[in-house]
Design an enzyme around this catalytic site. Structure first.
Site, PDB file in Angstrom:
ATOM      1  N   ASP A 161      96.946  60.398  37.443  1.00 13.57           N
ATOM      2  CA  ASP A 161      98.139  61.065  36.906  1.00 13.57           C
ATOM      3  C   ASP A 161      98.168  62.570  37.196  1.00 13.57           C
ATOM      4  OD1 ASP A 161      96.060  61.479  35.170  1.00 13.57           O
ATOM      5  OD2 ASP A 161      97.182  61.021  33.347  1.00 13.57           O
ATOM      6  N   ASP A 210      95.152  53.333  34.677  1.00 14.69           N
ATOM      7  CA  ASP A 210      96.014  53.874  33.619  1.00 14.69           C
ATOM      8  C   ASP A 210      97.296  54.512  34.151  1.00 14.69           C
ATOM      9  OD1 ASP A 210      94.812  56.002  34.872  1.00 14.69           O
ATOM     10  OD2 ASP A 210      94.343  57.092  33.040  1.00 14.69           O
ATOM     11  N   GLY A 263      89.573  62.354  40.238  1.00 14.64           N
ATOM     12  CA  GLY A 263      88.354  61.549  40.331  1.00 14.64           C
ATOM     13  C   GLY A 263      88.473  60.531  41.454  1.00 14.64           C
ATOM     14  N   THR A 302      92.606  55.342  40.999  1.00 16.17           N
ATOM     15  CA  THR A 302      91.729  55.745  39.887  1.00 16.17           C
ATOM     16  C   THR A 302      91.069  54.496  39.327  1.00 16.17           C
ATOM     17  OG1 THR A 302      91.680  56.484  37.571  1.00 16.17           O
ATOM     18  CG2 THR A 302      93.814  55.762  38.399  1.00 16.17           C
ATOM     19  N   ASP A 314      90.449  54.048  36.333  1.00 14.77           N
ATOM     20  CA  ASP A 314      90.873  53.864  34.934  1.00 14.77           C
ATOM     21  C   ASP A 314      91.987  52.830  34.741  1.00 14.77           C
ATOM     22  OD1 ASP A 314      89.023  55.712  34.180  1.00 14.77           O
ATOM     23  OD2 ASP A 314      90.440  57.366  33.943  1.00 14.77           O
ATOM     24  N   ARG A 321      89.536  68.659  41.540  1.00 17.27           N
ATOM     25  CA  ARG A 321      90.546  68.886  40.506  1.00 17.27           C
ATOM     26  C   ARG A 321      90.891  70.368  40.635  1.00 17.27           C
ATOM     27  NH1 ARG A 321      89.939  64.080  37.339  1.00 17.27           N
ATOM     28  NH2 ARG A 321      87.784  63.424  37.103  1.00 17.27           N
ATOM     29  N   ARG A 334      88.448  57.906  29.279  1.00 17.10           N
ATOM     30  CA  ARG A 334      88.638  58.901  28.207  1.00 17.10           C
ATOM     31  C   ARG A 334      89.859  58.562  27.354  1.00 17.10           C
ATOM     32  NH1 ARG A 334      87.097  64.173  31.545  1.00 17.10           N
ATOM     33  NH2 ARG A 334      88.627  63.270  32.935  1.00 17.10           N
TER      34      ARG A 334
HETATM   35  O1  F6P Z   1      89.580  59.434  35.882  1.00 21.36           O
HETATM   36  C1  F6P Z   1      88.465  58.757  36.297  1.00 21.36           C
HETATM   37  C2  F6P Z   1      87.253  59.135  35.494  1.00 21.36           C
HETATM   38  O2  F6P Z   1      86.149  58.481  36.056  1.00 21.36           O
HETATM   39  C3  F6P Z   1      87.322  58.832  33.986  1.00 21.36           C
HETATM   40  O3  F6P Z   1      87.101  57.492  33.656  1.00 21.36           O
HETATM   41  C4  F6P Z   1      86.268  59.750  33.453  1.00 21.36           C
HETATM   42  O4  F6P Z   1      86.491  60.025  32.109  1.00 21.36           O
HETATM   43  C5  F6P Z   1      86.431  60.967  34.321  1.00 21.36           C
HETATM   44  O5  F6P Z   1      87.003  60.521  35.530  1.00 21.36           O
HETATM   45  C6  F6P Z   1      85.159  61.726  34.597  1.00 21.36           C
HETATM   46  O6  F6P Z   1      85.482  62.844  35.317  1.00 21.36           O
HETATM   47  P1  F6P Z   1      84.427  63.798  36.045  1.00 21.36           P
HETATM   48  O7  F6P Z   1      83.894  63.058  37.224  1.00 21.36           O
HETATM   49  O8  F6P Z   1      85.219  64.991  36.436  1.00 21.36           O
HETATM   50  O9  F6P Z   1      83.359  64.073  35.041  1.00 21.36           O
END
Ligand code: F6P
Length: 319
Positions: free
Chosen positions: A103, A129, A11, A125, A127, A72, A171
């Protein structure tokens, strides 16, 4: 080392561009050529690789997203995919790689390092995290985006005397919810790391109402469950008019804050230093405002945790 590569993966987060800029310019400053790998590990496998110069990263420090694009990539989780990536890197004479991401991106960097190709991870990120660093690139910007939304929702919540559930990203990690809830003055903060009792939340809403409170704001991290469902339960249990706002991907965009630009510049440049010192398999971070680097294998073994003192404080201030 004469040539290094840089990619962004997973992301995106505001400040990734500032990190790419720092990697490119720091390397060129040391007479090292830099190649940008587009679309993350997917682009590495398919050879979407182009040399970057000083001008390639001009005019991007203030832009959200990532000029290298991101993805991804399932194939890169396999040894075959990783081998294809290493072959591409060798084809271009690239000897070290800076990976900017979360991660999942670190797992790719660890796999390459284990197969003898030196990589350094830069935490990017929203997050927040990633173990081994106090902050990740993009968290501060996302937080400010959320606070801006909370403040706006608070205005209309007061006018209509409503209860609001605001669902934020995360998440598995509650940092965005916890920090935005604390700084936005939310009554209740729900995060995946902590259990909660519905009766306690309802009780607090009712007590606030009896005290004459004009509105209530509940911040819910997406990992806890659906904000829409939660809002329905609150309305049914309290009979207070309740609305739900799911902030979604708005949290991932926008011009990075000064804090994120500075962090990205420092971490990106440090990653290049490590690669040039021959120290692959590291992940850079910031601890107590000092740059640090950790073994990427150890970083991936650890689990990110929220700050329990801050969580307790958020409860004490929202009585
Ligand atoms: O990892 C970053 C993030 O924005 C999370 O907070 C979220 O759950 C996820 O990516 C959403 O991913 P995508 O853009 O693939 O829906």
């Amino acid at each position: 080392m004469k040539r290094i590569g840089v990619l962004t993966s997973g992301g995106d987060s505001p400040g990734m561009n500032a990190a790419v800029r720092a990697v490119v310019r720091k390397a060129i400053y040391h007479d090292v050529e830099v190649f940008g790998i587009y679309h993350g590990y997917a682009g590495l496998i398919s050879g979407q690789i182009k040399q970057l110069n000083v001008g390639s990263v001009g005019d991007i420090i203030h832009r959200g997203g990532t000029m290298l694009y991101t993805a991804r990539c399932e194939e890169f989780k396999t040894p075959e995919g990783q081998q294809k990536g290493i072959e591409q890197l060798k084809k271009y004479g690239i000897e070290g790689l800076v990976v900017i991401g979360g991660d999942g991106s670190y797992r790719g960097a660890r796999a390459l390092t284990e197969q003898g190709f030196p990589c350094v991870g830069v935490p990017g990120t929203i997050d927040n995290d990633i173990p081994g660093t106090d902050f990740t690139i993009g968290f501060d910007t996302a937080l400010n985006t959320v606070i801006d939304s909370i403040d706006k929702i608070r205005d209309t919540a007061t006018s209509h005397e409503r209860t609001y559930v605001i669902e934020v990203m995360g998440r598995h990690a509650g940092d965005i919810a916890l920090w935005s809830g604390l700084s936005g003055g939310a009554e209740t903060i729900l995060i995946p790391e902590e259990n909660f009792e519905m009766e306690e939340i309802i009780g607090r809403l009712k007590r606030g109402h009896d005290r004459g409170k004009k509105h209530s704001i509940i911040i819910l991290a997406e990992g806890v469950g659906s904000g829409v469902e939660f809002g329905k339960q609150i309305q049914e249990a309290t009979n207070f008019e309740t609305r739900v706002s799911v902030l979604g991907h708005i949290q991932r965009g926008g011009s990075p804050t000064a804090a994120d630009r500075v962090l990205a510049s420092r971490l990106g440049a440090r990653a290049v230093e490590l690669i040039l010192e021959g120290k692959g398999g590291r992940a850079v971070g910031i601890k107590n405002n000092q740059l640090v680097d950790n073994d990427i294998i150890e970083v991936l073994k650890q689990k990110h945790t929220i700050d329990p003192v801050m969580y307790q404080l958020s409860k004490e201030l929202s009585i």
